[in-house]
Enzyme design. Structure first.
Site, PDB file in Angstrom:
ATOM      1  N   LYS A 236       8.286  40.142  29.320  1.00 47.92           N
ATOM      2  CA  LYS A 236       8.778  40.446  28.190  1.00 47.92           C
ATOM      3  C   LYS A 236       9.512  39.275  27.402  1.00 47.92           C
ATOM      4  O   LYS A 236       9.185  39.201  26.091  1.00 47.92           O
ATOM      5  CB  LYS A 236      10.091  41.408  28.391  1.00 47.92           C
ATOM      6  CG  LYS A 236       9.618  42.693  29.466  1.00 47.92           C
ATOM      7  CD  LYS A 236      10.807  43.660  29.417  1.00 47.92           C
ATOM      8  CE  LYS A 236      11.808  43.202  30.346  1.00 47.92           C
ATOM      9  NZ  LYS A 236      11.419  43.088  31.756  1.00 47.92           N
TER      10      LYS A 236
ATOM     11  N   ARG B  50      10.114  30.963  38.716  1.00 47.96           N
ATOM     12  CA  ARG B  50      10.428  30.984  37.168  1.00 47.96           C
ATOM     13  C   ARG B  50      11.669  29.934  36.996  1.00 47.96           C
ATOM     14  O   ARG B  50      12.420  29.859  37.735  1.00 47.96           O
ATOM     15  CB  ARG B  50      10.853  32.338  36.663  1.00 47.96           C
ATOM     16  CG  ARG B  50      11.235  32.162  35.310  1.00 47.96           C
ATOM     17  CD  ARG B  50      11.290  33.733  34.458  1.00 47.96           C
ATOM     18  NE  ARG B  50      12.124  34.659  35.350  1.00 47.96           N
ATOM     19  CZ  ARG B  50      12.336  35.729  34.963  1.00 47.96           C
ATOM     20  NH1 ARG B  50      11.668  36.162  33.881  1.00 47.96           N
ATOM     21  NH2 ARG B  50      13.078  36.671  35.609  1.00 47.96           N
TER      22      ARG B  50
ATOM     23  N   ARG C 248      16.265  44.036  41.850  1.00 49.15           N
ATOM     24  CA  ARG C 248      15.869  44.334  40.471  1.00 49.15           C
ATOM     25  C   ARG C 248      14.830  45.271  40.180  1.00 49.15           C
ATOM     26  O   ARG C 248      14.796  46.133  39.353  1.00 49.15           O
ATOM     27  CB  ARG C 248      15.743  43.065  39.495  1.00 49.15           C
ATOM     28  CG  ARG C 248      17.325  42.390  39.474  1.00 49.15           C
ATOM     29  CD  ARG C 248      17.093  40.922  39.021  1.00 49.15           C
ATOM     30  NE  ARG C 248      16.417  40.534  37.668  1.00 49.15           N
ATOM     31  CZ  ARG C 248      15.683  39.642  37.700  1.00 49.15           C
ATOM     32  NH1 ARG C 248      15.566  38.571  38.368  1.00 49.15           N
ATOM     33  NH2 ARG C 248      15.129  39.538  36.232  1.00 49.15           N
TER      34      ARG C 248
ATOM     35  N   ARG D 184      17.405  50.160  28.881  1.00 46.13           N
ATOM     36  CA  ARG D 184      16.952  49.927  30.352  1.00 46.13           C
ATOM     37  C   ARG D 184      17.399  51.454  30.963  1.00 46.13           C
ATOM     38  O   ARG D 184      17.176  51.556  32.240  1.00 46.13           O
ATOM     39  CB  ARG D 184      17.659  48.988  30.969  1.00 46.13           C
ATOM     40  CG  ARG D 184      16.942  47.793  31.498  1.00 46.13           C
ATOM     41  CD  ARG D 184      17.666  46.505  31.846  1.00 46.13           C
ATOM     42  NE  ARG D 184      17.074  45.781  32.585  1.00 46.13           N
ATOM     43  CZ  ARG D 184      16.887  44.491  32.143  1.00 46.13           C
ATOM     44  NH1 ARG D 184      17.060  44.174  30.700  1.00 46.13           N
ATOM     45  NH2 ARG D 184      16.565  43.485  33.076  1.00 46.13           N
TER      46      ARG D 184
ATOM     47  N   ARG E   5      17.323  31.000  37.438  1.00 46.45           N
ATOM     48  CA  ARG E   5      18.153  32.034  37.285  1.00 46.45           C
ATOM     49  C   ARG E   5      18.997  32.294  38.370  1.00 46.45           C
ATOM     50  O   ARG E   5      17.935  32.680  39.422  1.00 46.45           O
ATOM     51  CB  ARG E   5      17.489  33.283  36.442  1.00 46.45           C
ATOM     52  CG  ARG E   5      17.795  32.943  35.018  1.00 46.45           C
ATOM     53  CD  ARG E   5      16.718  34.108  34.378  1.00 46.45           C
ATOM     54  NE  ARG E   5      17.126  35.617  34.811  1.00 46.45           N
ATOM     55  CZ  ARG E   5      16.671  36.708  34.175  1.00 46.45           C
ATOM     56  NH1 ARG E   5      15.711  36.433  32.993  1.00 46.45           N
ATOM     57  NH2 ARG E   5      16.768  37.821  34.664  1.00 46.45           N
TER      58      ARG E   5
HETATM   59  P1  AMP Z   1      16.923  40.259  31.978  1.00 46.98           P
HETATM   60  O1  AMP Z   1      16.866  38.789  31.409  1.00 46.98           O
HETATM   61  O2  AMP Z   1      16.267  41.085  30.935  1.00 46.98           O
HETATM   62  O3  AMP Z   1      16.024  40.363  33.318  1.00 46.98           O
HETATM   63  O4  AMP Z   1      18.174  40.818  32.381  1.00 46.98           O
HETATM   64  C1  AMP Z   1      18.995  39.999  33.480  1.00 46.98           C
HETATM   65  C2  AMP Z   1      20.249  41.033  33.828  1.00 46.98           C
HETATM   66  O5  AMP Z   1      21.244  41.252  32.633  1.00 46.98           O
HETATM   67  C3  AMP Z   1      19.714  42.450  34.384  1.00 46.98           C
HETATM   68  O6  AMP Z   1      19.230  42.340  35.604  1.00 46.98           O
HETATM   69  C4  AMP Z   1      20.881  43.337  34.176  1.00 46.98           C
HETATM   70  O7  AMP Z   1      22.002  42.886  34.960  1.00 46.98           O
HETATM   71  C5  AMP Z   1      21.611  42.571  32.838  1.00 46.98           C
HETATM   72  N1  AMP Z   1      20.826  43.636  31.526  1.00 46.98           N
HETATM   73  C6  AMP Z   1      20.083  42.802  30.842  1.00 46.98           C
HETATM   74  N2  AMP Z   1      19.914  43.947  29.868  1.00 46.98           N
HETATM   75  C7  AMP Z   1      20.495  45.164  30.235  1.00 46.98           C
HETATM   76  C8  AMP Z   1      20.753  46.348  29.720  1.00 46.98           C
HETATM   77  N3  AMP Z   1      19.764  46.865  28.774  1.00 46.98           N
HETATM   78  N4  AMP Z   1      21.258  47.321  30.476  1.00 46.98           N
HETATM   79  C9  AMP Z   1      22.082  46.856  31.530  1.00 46.98           C
HETATM   80  N5  AMP Z   1      21.856  45.703  32.082  1.00 46.98           N
HETATM   81  C10 AMP Z   1      21.386  44.609  31.353  1.00 46.98           C
END
Ligand code: AMP
Length: 221
Positions: free
Chosen positions: A15, A130, A176, A91, A165
């Site tokens: 994404k 990554r 996740r 999400r 990360r």
């Molecule tokens: P990402 O970079 O999109 O993989 O997001 C990393 C982490 O941020 C996720 O595993 C969640 O803990 C938190 N996070 C990001 N977007 C959301 C969302 N829309 N709702 C809840 N938690 C989020």
């Protein structure tokens, strides 16, 4: 009326990387809720401290926190003028419902919801290899197996250090995935029923080939 795109899919599906290419090509503004939350953590803000542990465990931050962040961002001038790609939001079904309300309130239009599907084992491998640029204004994403930087640990684009990360460890990556299946996958049905969902596949064929497939389903090619 601004066009809003949503990229959804399991963690590691691309994404962020394909979102960057999409926004570079279309001029649409890239908004990643994960990036916004990581910026809060890096700044050591109260919000950042509050979400740090949940993110490290691979769990979701509360719907209210992310929805407020997104609502504020979607009302800003650059998005009103150029539209936006939401990467990592919504999400959960409650987040998708809140988003519908935000869009009608701000007068934005949902242009498409793109589901990026991928094989789970490939995703775990992809996430654990990554690496991210530490310069948040750069945001480049590498993969030490398939897209390594020219110099180990250093961003090709801006020369800053790369980092892994905290939630890209194998254990958290698998957690996740489970969170995605339980809390985010129900959105596939939610958006299919509204007739807004389009699908593409992310595989091992490389970012360019994956991105060309994405362009075709969004009728850009
Ligand atoms: P990402 O970079 O999109 O993989 O997001 C990393 C982490 O941020 C996720 O595993 C969640 O803990 C938190 N996070 C990001 N977007 C959301 C969302 N829309 N709702 C809840 N938690 C989020």
């Amino acid at each position: 009326m601004a066009d809003i795109y949503v990229f959804m899919g399991p963690p590691g599906a691309g994404k962020g990387s394909m979102g960057e290419l999409f926004c570079g090509e279309t001029g649409v503004v890239h908004v990643s809720t994960g990036d916004l939350l990581r910026a809060e953590m890096a700044a050591g803000s109260e919000l950042g401290m509050q979400v740090k542990e949940l993110i490290a465990k691979g769990q979701l931050v509360s719907d209210d926190i992310v929805a407020a962040m997104v609502e504020k961002r979607l009302g800003q001038k650059d998005i009103r003028e150029h539209g936006c790609l939401l990467d990592g939001f919504p999400r959960t079904v409650p987040q998708a419902e809140v988003l519908d309300g935000i869009l009608s309130k701000l007068g934005h239009r949902m242009a498409a919801v793109l589901l990026i599907e991928a094989d789970e084992e490939m995703l775990v491998k992809r996430m654990t290899s990554r690496r991210m640029c530490s310069n948040k204004d750069c945001g480049a994403i590498y993969n030490i197996l398939s897209l390594p930087p020219k110099t180990e640990g250093i961003c090709d684009r801006c020369g800053q250090k790369l980092y892994q990360r905290a939630d890209d460890s194998e254990e958290t990556a698998r957690n996740r995935m489970t969170v995605y299946q339980k809390q985010t996958a129900p959105l596939i049905d939610f958006y299919s029923r509204k007739g807004q969902l389009v699908r593409t596949v992310s595989d091992d064929s490389g970012i360019d080939a994956c991105y060309q497939r994405l362009r075709r389903v969004l009728h850009m090619a």
